[in-house]
Design a protein around this motif. Structure first.
Motif, PDB file in Angstrom:
ATOM      1  N   LYS A  28       0.888  -1.189   0.095  1.00  0.00           N
ATOM      2  CA  LYS A  28      -0.374   0.073   0.027  1.00  0.00           C
ATOM      3  C   LYS A  28       0.648   1.639  -0.245  1.00  0.00           C
ATOM      4  O   LYS A  28       0.516   2.340   0.282  1.00  0.00           O
ATOM      5  CB  LYS A  28      -1.142   0.089   1.038  1.00  0.00           C
ATOM      6  N   TYR A  30       1.958   3.909  -1.762  1.00  0.00           N
ATOM      7  CA  TYR A  30       2.605   4.412  -3.112  1.00  0.00           C
ATOM      8  C   TYR A  30       3.839   4.972  -4.113  1.00  0.00           C
ATOM      9  O   TYR A  30       3.959   4.453  -5.062  1.00  0.00           O
ATOM     10  CB  TYR A  30       2.333   5.992  -2.672  1.00  0.00           C
ATOM     11  N   TRP A  31       5.212   5.130  -2.982  1.00  0.00           N
ATOM     12  CA  TRP A  31       6.472   4.888  -3.644  1.00  0.00           C
ATOM     13  C   TRP A  31       6.233   3.951  -4.777  1.00  0.00           C
ATOM     14  O   TRP A  31       7.546   3.911  -5.730  1.00  0.00           O
ATOM     15  CB  TRP A  31       6.969   6.349  -2.058  1.00  0.00           C
ATOM     16  N   ASN A  34       5.267   3.667  -7.305  1.00  0.00           N
ATOM     17  CA  ASN A  34       5.568   4.519  -8.744  1.00  0.00           C
ATOM     18  C   ASN A  34       7.166   4.508  -8.737  1.00  0.00           C
ATOM     19  O   ASN A  34       7.198   4.875 -10.611  1.00  0.00           O
ATOM     20  CB  ASN A  34       5.630   6.507  -7.892  1.00  0.00           C
ATOM     21  N   ARG A  67      -8.377  -6.006  -3.947  1.00  0.00           N
ATOM     22  CA  ARG A  67      -9.179  -4.534  -3.553  1.00  0.00           C
ATOM     23  C   ARG A  67      -8.343  -3.496  -3.572  1.00  0.00           C
ATOM     24  O   ARG A  67      -8.517  -2.407  -3.255  1.00  0.00           O
ATOM     25  CB  ARG A  67      -9.645  -4.867  -2.137  1.00  0.00           C
ATOM     26  N   ASN A  68      -6.540  -3.910  -3.556  1.00  0.00           N
ATOM     27  CA  ASN A  68      -6.143  -3.046  -3.083  1.00  0.00           C
ATOM     28  C   ASN A  68      -5.929  -2.033  -4.187  1.00  0.00           C
ATOM     29  O   ASN A  68      -5.655  -2.415  -5.669  1.00  0.00           O
ATOM     30  CB  ASN A  68      -4.867  -4.057  -3.239  1.00  0.00           C
ATOM     31  N   PHE A  69      -6.151  -0.538  -4.575  1.00  0.00           N
ATOM     32  CA  PHE A  69      -6.503  -0.005  -5.101  1.00  0.00           C
ATOM     33  C   PHE A  69      -4.953   0.514  -6.417  1.00  0.00           C
ATOM     34  O   PHE A  69      -5.181   1.471  -7.590  1.00  0.00           O
ATOM     35  CB  PHE A  69      -7.447   1.551  -5.063  1.00  0.00           C
ATOM     36  N   LEU A  73      -4.979   0.302 -10.013  1.00  0.00           N
ATOM     37  CA  LEU A  73      -4.321   1.580 -11.145  1.00  0.00           C
ATOM     38  C   LEU A  73      -3.410   1.262 -11.838  1.00  0.00           C
ATOM     39  O   LEU A  73      -3.387   1.649 -12.754  1.00  0.00           O
ATOM     40  CB  LEU A  73      -4.459   2.601 -10.145  1.00  0.00           C
TER      41      LEU A  73
ATOM     42  N   GLU B 135       4.848  11.827  -9.426  1.00  0.00           N
ATOM     43  CA  GLU B 135       3.720  11.136  -9.161  1.00  0.00           C
ATOM     44  C   GLU B 135       2.095  11.989  -9.030  1.00  0.00           C
ATOM     45  O   GLU B 135       2.143  12.846  -8.421  1.00  0.00           O
ATOM     46  CB  GLU B 135       3.954  10.808  -7.572  1.00  0.00           C
ATOM     47  N   ARG B 139      -4.298  14.184  -4.678  1.00  0.00           N
ATOM     48  CA  ARG B 139      -4.514  14.533  -3.269  1.00  0.00           C
ATOM     49  C   ARG B 139      -3.371  15.652  -3.390  1.00  0.00           C
ATOM     50  O   ARG B 139      -2.633  16.637  -3.220  1.00  0.00           O
ATOM     51  CB  ARG B 139      -3.317  14.461  -2.245  1.00  0.00           C
ATOM     52  N   CYS B 179      -7.268  10.000  -9.698  1.00  0.00           N
ATOM     53  CA  CYS B 179      -6.789  10.221 -11.108  1.00  0.00           C
ATOM     54  C   CYS B 179      -8.774   9.844 -11.666  1.00  0.00           C
ATOM     55  O   CYS B 179      -9.231   8.943 -11.502  1.00  0.00           O
ATOM     56  CB  CYS B 179      -5.602   9.560 -11.677  1.00  0.00           C
ATOM     57  N   GLY B 181     -10.581   7.701 -13.704  1.00  0.00           N
ATOM     58  CA  GLY B 181     -10.895   6.159 -13.870  1.00  0.00           C
ATOM     59  C   GLY B 181      -9.975   5.504 -12.792  1.00  0.00           C
ATOM     60  O   GLY B 181     -10.353   4.066 -12.660  1.00  0.00           O
ATOM     61  N   ALA B 182      -9.784   5.659 -11.649  1.00  0.00           N
ATOM     62  CA  ALA B 182      -9.020   5.702 -10.473  1.00  0.00           C
ATOM     63  C   ALA B 182     -10.678   5.782  -9.319  1.00  0.00           C
ATOM     64  O   ALA B 182     -12.007   6.428  -9.450  1.00  0.00           O
ATOM     65  CB  ALA B 182      -7.594   5.693  -9.515  1.00  0.00           C
ATOM     66  N   GLU B 183     -10.428   3.728  -8.542  1.00  0.00           N
ATOM     67  CA  GLU B 183     -11.855   3.684  -8.045  1.00  0.00           C
ATOM     68  C   GLU B 183     -11.746   4.674  -6.937  1.00  0.00           C
ATOM     69  O   GLU B 183     -11.167   5.083  -6.157  1.00  0.00           O
ATOM     70  CB  GLU B 183     -11.660   2.374  -7.228  1.00  0.00           C
ATOM     71  N   ARG B 230     -13.973   3.263   2.151  1.00  0.00           N
ATOM     72  CA  ARG B 230     -14.700   1.773   0.034  1.00  0.00           C
ATOM     73  C   ARG B 230     -15.840   1.288   1.026  1.00  0.00           C
ATOM     74  O   ARG B 230     -15.189   0.380   1.676  1.00  0.00           O
ATOM     75  CB  ARG B 230     -13.742   1.176  -0.542  1.00  0.00           C
ATOM     76  N   LYS B 233     -15.176  -2.513   3.693  1.00  0.00           N
ATOM     77  CA  LYS B 233     -14.043  -1.952   4.107  1.00  0.00           C
ATOM     78  C   LYS B 233     -14.427  -1.718   5.793  1.00  0.00           C
ATOM     79  O   LYS B 233     -15.615  -1.835   6.165  1.00  0.00           O
ATOM     80  CB  LYS B 233     -13.347  -1.299   3.425  1.00  0.00           C
TER      81      LYS B 233
END
Lengths: 254, 327
Positions: A28, A30-31, A34, A67-69, A73, B135, B139, B179, B181-183, B230, B233
C-alpha cells in the motif's frame, strides 16, 4: 536517457526484483508502485515483453489482495502501455478479468468499478448492434449477481449506474428498455419478498434500488405499483443511520 | 469494551499525548518517521487548536523548525530539514505558519519562489505531481491549490485546468478517485470537493451529482457507527474527517448518524495515555487523533473549536484567508 545508457540490463532487472520484494511487504505504499513504473519506463529492454510480464505480476498481487486500489490503478497503466506498444486493444480481455474477479467475490467493488470503466469504453467503440447484445447480457449478469448476494452494496451501486447509463437508454428500443427494467423491477421485488418471508425484514438495498427504478420508469412514462413514499418511510425505520437522507428525499418529492 | 467509559472526550489526556510526541527524540520511531515530520507537527498543532491548547507547543521553536524545512534551492518545504521539497509537506509548512499568523516570516522572494515551486508542478492536464518524480494524484491538486489559497496567490491559469481535472475524477458511484478512472475513495472525495470549495467552484457540480455524492458518502457508515473509506472495508477513525468534511462541503452533514459515530470515535481513545487509534483497542497515533477530534468538532460535540471543512484548520484562522476569486 543518460541513465538508460549508463546502466546495464542486470541493474534494471535487479531493480525490478528489489521493488517486487518491497511490494510484497508493503503493497500500500504509493512510492514503491510509482518507482516501479519509472523503472519499467527506463528499462534497457523497451520491448512489450517486460510489460507483459508485469501484467502477470500484478495479476498475482491482486490475487493476494483483490481490493488493493494501487494494484488496480497499476494494472490500468500496464494495460494502456501494452495497448500502445502492440496497437491492439485489450478491452474484452480486461472485461473478462473483472468477471473472473467478481465471480470469485461478488463484493469486490474494485472489480465492479473497473467494469464500469471498461464497459463505457466498449460502448463508445462498438456498433449499436453489438452494444445491444452486450446490454442484454449485462442485464442477465446483474440479475444473477443480485440473486447471489442481495446484502452487499457493491452490486447495487453498479446496477444503479447501469440502468441509468446513457448508452443503455439510447441503444435499446424504448419498449425493450422498458421491458428489461420492469423485469429487473419484479426481480428486486421478489428478492425483497423472499427476505421478508425468510427473516421477517425487508431488504434495505432492495428498497433503495426500487426508489431509483421507480424514478427511471417514471421518466419513460411507466408507473410502478411500488410507492416511492412508502419505501422511504420504511427505510427511515429500517436504516436509521441514514434516516436524514430519506427524510430529505421525502421532502424533495413533495 | 464494558470497562470503557462511554461518552467523554479525554481532552486533557489527548493534550498530554500530543505534547509527549515532541519529546520522543531518543526513540528510533521518531527518526524513522522523519519523512512525515512536518505533517505530524501540523496534525498535532491542529488538534491542540481544536482543544484550545495551542500554547502547549512553543511558537518560536515551531516557526524555527518550519523555516528550517524551507528549501532555498526549490522554494518548497520538505518534511524535515535537509530533505527534498514536496507539495504535501509544502502545504503543512504553510498551514503551520498560517496557524501562528507567521506567513510574513518568509521574505517576499521566498514566497514568490514557493508559489513558483507549486505552479511548476502543475501538469498539462491541470493535475499536479507531488514533486519532480512525477506521482500524480488528486491529493496533490488539493495541497497545491490550498497552499496557493493560503498565500492568496491563486490565478485562473492555475485554477481552471485544476478544476477540469478534478471534475474528470468523478466516478459512476458518486465518489472521486485519485486520477480519472481510479476507484472512488473517501479521502480523495475530500481532496476533490476541498479543491472545488477553496476556489469557490462547488457549483460546477449538478444537483444530481451532489445527491449521488451524498448517497455514496453516507453509505460509508457501518453498523458499529464508524465510517469506512470504500464499500466492504473496515471502519477507521480517519474517515470521520474525510467523509464528514465532504458531507459538510455539500451541505449534507446530517446524512449520517452523529451519536453512533461519536461513540465509535470515543471507543478508539487510549484511556490511559491519551491519543486516538484507527479502531478500538489499536495503537494510537497523531494522525487518527487529529482526525477523530476534527470529526467530533464538525458534528459540534465536546465544545471543541469549530473546524473549517475546506481547509482543515479552525475557523478563527481560515476566516482571515482572502476568498477566491479575488476582486
Amino acid at each position: 536517457m543518460q541513465l538508460k545508457n549508463e546502466l546495464d540490463l542486470l541493474f534494471w532487472s535487479s531493480e525490478l526484483l528489489f521493488t517486487l520484494a518491497q511490494l510484497r511487504q508493503f503493497p500500500k505504499v504509493y512510492w514503491i508502485w510509482n518507482h516501479r513504473i519509472w523503472v519499467l519506463e527506463n528499462h534497457l529492454d523497451s520491448s512489450v515483453n517486460i510489460w507483459k510480464e508485469e501484467l502477470v505480476m500484478v495479476s498475482k498481487l491482486l490475487k493476494i489482495d483483490a481490493r488493493n486500489f494501487h494494484g488496480w490503478l497499476y494494472r490500468r497503466i500496464i494495460v494502456r502501455k501494452i495497448e500502445q506498444l502492440t496497437g491492439e486493444k485489450k478491452l474484452f480481455e480486461e472485461l473478462a478479468y473483472t468477471t473472473e474477479n467478481i465471480n470469485n467475490n461478488i463484493s469486490n467493488f474494485s472489480a465492479w468499478h473497473q467494469r464500469t470503466v471498461l464497459l463505457s469504453k466498449i460502448f463508445g467503440e462498438n456498433e449499436n448492434e453489438s452494444n445491444a447484445k452486450m446490454i442484454h447480457d449485462e442485464f442477465a449478469y446483474i440479475t444473477n449477481a443480485m440473486f447471489t448476494d442481495a446484502e452487499d452494496q457493491s452490486v447495487w451501486f453498479y446496477i444503479k449506474w447501469f440502468i441509468k447509463n446513457k448508452v443503455v437508454r439510447e441503444t435499446l428500443e424504448p419498449s425493450e428498455y422498458a421491458r428489461l427494467l420492469q423485469e429487473l423491477h419484479s426481480n428486486v421485488v421478489m428478492i425483497n419478498q423472499d427476505d421478508l418471508e425468510f427473516s421477517g425484514k425487508e431488504n434495505n438495498w432492495c428498497l433503495k434500488i426500487l426508489i431509483v427504478l421507480d424514478d427511471v420508469l417514471k421518466n419513460i412514462g411507466i408507473e410502478t405499483c411500488i410507492e416511492k413514499k412508502k419505501c422511504l418511510e420504511q427505510l427511515i425505520n429500517a436504516d436509521p443511520l441514514r434516516k436524514n437522507r430519506y427524510l430529505c428525499l421525502l421532502n424533495d418529492g413533495q | 469494551m464494558a470497562s470503557k467509559e462511554r461518552g467523554t472526550l479525554l481532552k486533557e489526556k489527548h493534550v498530554r499525548y500530543i505534547e509527549s510526541l515532541d519529546k520522543k527524540q531518543d526513540t528510533l520511531e521518531f527518526w524513522l518517521t522523519e519523512h512525515l515530520r512536518i505533517n505530524g507537527v501540523y496534525w498535532g498543532l491542529n488538534a491542540l487548536c481544536m482543544l484550545r491548547s495551542k500554547d502547549v507547543f512553543n511558537r518560536e521553536d515551531l516557526i524555527k523548525f518550519v523555516l528550517g524545512c524551507y528549501v532555498e534551492s526549490t522554494g518548497g518545504f520538505a518534511a524535515f530539514p535537509r530533505h527534498d521539497a514536496h507539495l504535501a509537506s509544502t502545504l503543512s509548512g504553510i498551514q503551520l505558519l498560517k496557524m501562528y499568523d507567521a506567513i510574513d516570516s518568509l521574505s517576499k522572494s521566498q514566497i514568490d519562489k514557493c508559489v513558483n515551486f507549486i505552479k511548476s508542478n502543475q501538469m498539462k492536464d491541470g493535475s499536479f505531481q507531488g514533486d519532480r518524480f512525477g506521482e500524480v494524484d488528486t491529493r496533490f491538486v488539493y495541497t497545491a491549490i490550498s497552499s496557493l489559497s493560503i498565500l492568496e496567490r491563486l490565478t485562473p491559469e492555475v485554477v481552471d485546468p485544476a478544476v477540469d481535472f478534478i471534475l474528470r475524477c468523478y466516478n459512476f458511484d458518486g465518489g472521486f478517485g485519485l486520477c480519472p478512472g481510479a476507484e472512488s475513495h473517501a479521502a480523495q472525495v475530500f481532496t476533490c470537493l476541498g479543491t472545488l470549495a477553496v476556489v469557490n467552484r462547488l457549483q460546477d457540480l449538478t444537483k444530481a451529482q451532489v445527491d449521488e455524492i451524498g448517497w455514496w458518502l453516507c453509505e460509508r457508515q457501518v453498523p458499529e457507527g464508524g465510517l469506512n473509506g470504500r464499500p466492504s472495508k473496515l471502519p477507521d477513525v480517519c474517515y470521520s474527517w474525510w467523509v464528514l468534511s465532504s458531507l459538510s462541503l455539500i451541505d449534507r452533514l446530517e446524512w449520517i448518524d452523529f451519536e453512533k459515530l461519536r461513540g465509535f470515535i470515543l471507543d478508539c481513545q487510549d484511556e490511559k495515555r491519551g491519543g486516538i487509534s484507527d479502531r478500538p483497542d489499536n495503537e494510537v497515533d497523531v494522525f487518527h487523533t487529529v482526525f477523530g477530534i476534527a470529526g467530533l468538532s464538525l458534528m459540534g460535540f465536546e465544545d471543541l473549536v469549530p473546524i473549517d471543512p475546506t481547509y482543515c484548520m479552525t475557523y478563527d484562522i481560515t476566516n482571515t484567508i482572502k476568498k477566491y476569486p479575488y476582486n
